[in-house]
Design a protein around this motif. Sequence first.
Motif, PDB file in Angstrom:
ATOM      1  N   SER A   1       0.846  -1.191   0.000  1.00 53.32           N
ATOM      2  CA  SER A   1       0.000   0.000   0.000  1.00 53.32           C
ATOM      3  C   SER A   1       0.884   1.244   0.000  1.00 53.32           C
ATOM      4  O   SER A   1       1.785   1.375   0.829  1.00 53.32           O
ATOM      5  N   ILE A   2       0.595   2.139  -0.944  1.00 54.59           N
ATOM      6  CA  ILE A   2       1.360   3.370  -1.089  1.00 54.59           C
ATOM      7  C   ILE A   2       0.426   4.539  -0.794  1.00 54.59           C
ATOM      8  O   ILE A   2      -0.543   4.752  -1.532  1.00 54.59           O
ATOM      9  N   PRO A   3       0.662   5.291   0.275  1.00 54.52           N
ATOM     10  CA  PRO A   3      -0.185   6.458   0.552  1.00 54.52           C
ATOM     11  C   PRO A   3      -0.124   7.461  -0.604  1.00 54.52           C
ATOM     12  O   PRO A   3       0.954   7.766  -1.124  1.00 54.52           O
ATOM     13  N   GLU A   4      -1.285   7.976  -0.987  1.00 56.56           N
ATOM     14  CA  GLU A   4      -1.361   8.872  -2.143  1.00 56.56           C
ATOM     15  C   GLU A   4      -0.443  10.081  -2.008  1.00 56.56           C
ATOM     16  O   GLU A   4       0.163  10.522  -2.989  1.00 56.56           O
ATOM     17  N   LYS A   5      -0.315  10.646  -0.816  1.00 56.17           N
ATOM     18  CA  LYS A   5       0.532  11.833  -0.653  1.00 56.17           C
ATOM     19  C   LYS A   5       2.014  11.501  -0.831  1.00 56.17           C
ATOM     20  O   LYS A   5       2.781  12.319  -1.333  1.00 56.17           O
ATOM     21  N   LEU A   6       2.421  10.296  -0.440  1.00 55.55           N
ATOM     22  CA  LEU A   6       3.812   9.896  -0.680  1.00 55.55           C
ATOM     23  C   LEU A   6       4.053   9.694  -2.171  1.00 55.55           C
ATOM     24  O   LEU A   6       5.122  10.029  -2.689  1.00 55.55           O
ATOM     25  N   TRP A   7       3.065   9.121  -2.871  1.00 56.38           N
ATOM     26  CA  TRP A   7       3.206   8.941  -4.323  1.00 56.38           C
ATOM     27  C   TRP A   7       3.312  10.310  -5.005  1.00 56.38           C
ATOM     28  O   TRP A   7       4.163  10.516  -5.872  1.00 56.38           O
ATOM     29  N   GLN A   8       2.476  11.247  -4.596  1.00 54.22           N
ATOM     30  CA  GLN A   8       2.532  12.593  -5.177  1.00 54.22           C
ATOM     31  C   GLN A   8       3.870  13.262  -4.859  1.00 54.22           C
ATOM     32  O   GLN A   8       4.437  13.969  -5.702  1.00 54.22           O
TER      33      GLN A   8
ATOM     34  N   TYR B   1      13.478   4.935  -4.229  1.00 46.44           N
ATOM     35  CA  TYR B   1      13.068   3.725  -3.528  1.00 46.44           C
ATOM     36  C   TYR B   1      11.901   4.053  -2.612  1.00 46.44           C
ATOM     37  O   TYR B   1      11.826   5.144  -2.056  1.00 46.44           O
ATOM     38  N   LEU B   2      11.016   3.100  -2.463  1.00 44.18           N
ATOM     39  CA  LEU B   2       9.927   3.216  -1.494  1.00 44.18           C
ATOM     40  C   LEU B   2      10.235   2.256  -0.363  1.00 44.18           C
ATOM     41  O   LEU B   2      10.369   1.048  -0.566  1.00 44.18           O
ATOM     42  N   ASP B   3      10.375   2.808   0.823  1.00 45.75           N
ATOM     43  CA  ASP B   3      10.712   2.028   2.012  1.00 45.75           C
ATOM     44  C   ASP B   3       9.520   2.013   2.955  1.00 45.75           C
ATOM     45  O   ASP B   3       8.678   2.912   2.922  1.00 45.75           O
ATOM     46  N   GLY B   4       9.452   1.010   3.801  1.00 46.77           N
ATOM     47  CA  GLY B   4       8.360   0.940   4.747  1.00 46.77           C
ATOM     48  C   GLY B   4       8.430  -0.313   5.586  1.00 46.77           C
ATOM     49  O   GLY B   4       9.504  -0.859   5.834  1.00 46.77           O
ATOM     50  N   MET B   5       7.262  -0.775   5.996  1.00 43.24           N
ATOM     51  CA  MET B   5       7.159  -1.952   6.859  1.00 43.24           C
ATOM     52  C   MET B   5       6.520  -3.096   6.089  1.00 43.24           C
ATOM     53  O   MET B   5       5.628  -2.878   5.273  1.00 43.24           O
ATOM     54  N   ARG B   6       6.986  -4.308   6.377  1.00 39.16           N
ATOM     55  CA  ARG B   6       6.466  -5.513   5.728  1.00 39.16           C
ATOM     56  C   ARG B   6       6.115  -6.527   6.810  1.00 39.16           C
ATOM     57  O   ARG B   6       6.796  -6.619   7.825  1.00 39.16           O
ATOM     58  N   TRP B   7       5.046  -7.278   6.581  1.00 38.91           N
ATOM     59  CA  TRP B   7       4.644  -8.336   7.498  1.00 38.91           C
ATOM     60  C   TRP B   7       3.864  -9.392   6.725  1.00 38.91           C
ATOM     61  O   TRP B   7       3.412  -9.163   5.612  1.00 38.91           O
ATOM     62  N   SER B   8       3.694 -10.534   7.323  1.00 37.26           N
ATOM     63  CA  SER B   8       2.886 -11.618   6.762  1.00 37.26           C
ATOM     64  C   SER B   8       1.656 -11.803   7.624  1.00 37.26           C
ATOM     65  O   SER B   8       1.745 -11.768   8.854  1.00 37.26           O
TER      66      SER B   8
ATOM     67  N   VAL C   1       3.518  -1.522   3.773  1.00 33.47           N
ATOM     68  CA  VAL C   1       3.004  -0.160   3.682  1.00 33.47           C
ATOM     69  C   VAL C   1       4.205   0.776   3.577  1.00 33.47           C
ATOM     70  O   VAL C   1       5.174   0.657   4.324  1.00 33.47           O
ATOM     71  N   VAL C   2       4.141   1.668   2.603  1.00 36.73           N
ATOM     72  CA  VAL C   2       5.228   2.610   2.357  1.00 36.73           C
ATOM     73  C   VAL C   2       5.131   3.755   3.361  1.00 36.73           C
ATOM     74  O   VAL C   2       4.056   4.315   3.575  1.00 36.73           O
ATOM     75  N   THR C   3       6.271   4.071   3.954  1.00 33.94           N
ATOM     76  CA  THR C   3       6.345   5.191   4.891  1.00 33.94           C
ATOM     77  C   THR C   3       7.300   6.281   4.422  1.00 33.94           C
ATOM     78  O   THR C   3       7.209   7.414   4.870  1.00 33.94           O
TER      79      THR C   3
ATOM     80  N   GLY D   1      13.482   0.460  11.656  1.00 33.24           N
ATOM     81  CA  GLY D   1      12.781  -0.812  11.495  1.00 33.24           C
ATOM     82  C   GLY D   1      12.086  -0.930  10.147  1.00 33.24           C
ATOM     83  O   GLY D   1      11.038  -1.562  10.050  1.00 33.24           O
ATOM     84  N   LEU D   2      12.678  -0.324   9.104  1.00 34.52           N
ATOM     85  CA  LEU D   2      12.075  -0.327   7.776  1.00 34.52           C
ATOM     86  C   LEU D   2      12.804  -1.288   6.849  1.00 34.52           C
ATOM     87  O   LEU D   2      13.922  -1.721   7.140  1.00 34.52           O
ATOM     88  N   VAL D   3      12.166  -1.593   5.738  1.00 30.26           N
ATOM     89  CA  VAL D   3      12.765  -2.394   4.679  1.00 30.26           C
ATOM     90  C   VAL D   3      12.504  -1.697   3.348  1.00 30.26           C
ATOM     91  O   VAL D   3      11.588  -0.892   3.226  1.00 30.26           O
ATOM     92  N   ARG D   4      13.314  -2.019   2.376  1.00 30.85           N
ATOM     93  CA  ARG D   4      13.094  -1.500   1.031  1.00 30.85           C
ATOM     94  C   ARG D   4      11.991  -2.340   0.389  1.00 30.85           C
ATOM     95  O   ARG D   4      12.095  -3.554   0.314  1.00 30.85           O
ATOM     96  N   LEU D   5      10.934  -1.672  -0.065  1.00 29.61           N
ATOM     97  CA  LEU D   5       9.784  -2.367  -0.638  1.00 29.61           C
ATOM     98  C   LEU D   5       9.764  -2.342  -2.161  1.00 29.61           C
ATOM     99  O   LEU D   5       9.371  -3.329  -2.792  1.00 29.61           O
ATOM    100  N   VAL D   6      10.153  -1.210  -2.762  1.00 32.03           N
ATOM    101  CA  VAL D   6      10.009  -1.036  -4.205  1.00 32.03           C
ATOM    102  C   VAL D   6      11.114  -0.116  -4.717  1.00 32.03           C
ATOM    103  O   VAL D   6      11.504   0.828  -4.039  1.00 32.03           O
ATOM    104  N   GLN D   7      11.574  -0.414  -5.914  1.00 34.83           N
ATOM    105  CA  GLN D   7      12.437   0.509  -6.654  1.00 34.83           C
ATOM    106  C   GLN D   7      11.597   1.098  -7.784  1.00 34.83           C
ATOM    107  O   GLN D   7      10.811   0.388  -8.410  1.00 34.83           O
TER     108      GLN D   7
END
Length: 175
Positions: free
Chosen positions: A3-10, A28-35, A44-46, A78-84
């Motif tokens: 999930s990418i918050p619209e304001k972060l995408w903008q 890069y979009l970084d954030g938190m990941r869980w199962s 979720v991108v932060t 406590g973040l991880v790289r989610l997307v390039q």
Amino acid sequence: MISIPEKLWQHLLHQFGQHPREVERVAYLDGMRWSDAAGKEHGVVTTVTIPNATLTEGNYRVSAERIAQAGRHLPDFGLVRLVQIHTHGNGWVDHSRTDDQKAYTRRPGAISIVLPDHARNQPGPLDGGVHIRDSHGWRRLPAGDAAEILRIVPSDIDFRTGRRRWNWGNLPWKK
């Protein structure tokens, strides 16, 4: 599902707009990941991270040292790289051989988005090519599969009289 918050995408698109018109851009979009209990991965991108890259008309390069620099904050928060994400100067949104070789990781499951026309037309993440890394390399996902792993979510929802931004029945995460 990431999930990418619209304001972060903008914000990302705004940052891409700060570069000279003719060069590729990368972030890069970084954030938190869980199962979840069923084992399905979520994220979720932060944070939008823009590396100190060499940008040219035909490609971008981020040295190993600069990739490390762009990731130093991850353990602290406590973040991880989610997307390039990177851009191409035309409508072609596949990975080039250079894109395959110079991606931020070769970890299976990694995601790379290529946005067309240097993101000048304010594209969404699904308006580009969404690529996933598997044991054989990077492959572009069909649009339906990409929509199963990426989505934009509202950054704010305001229910005050006369100010409602979202139609509750049509929120992106409602089925």
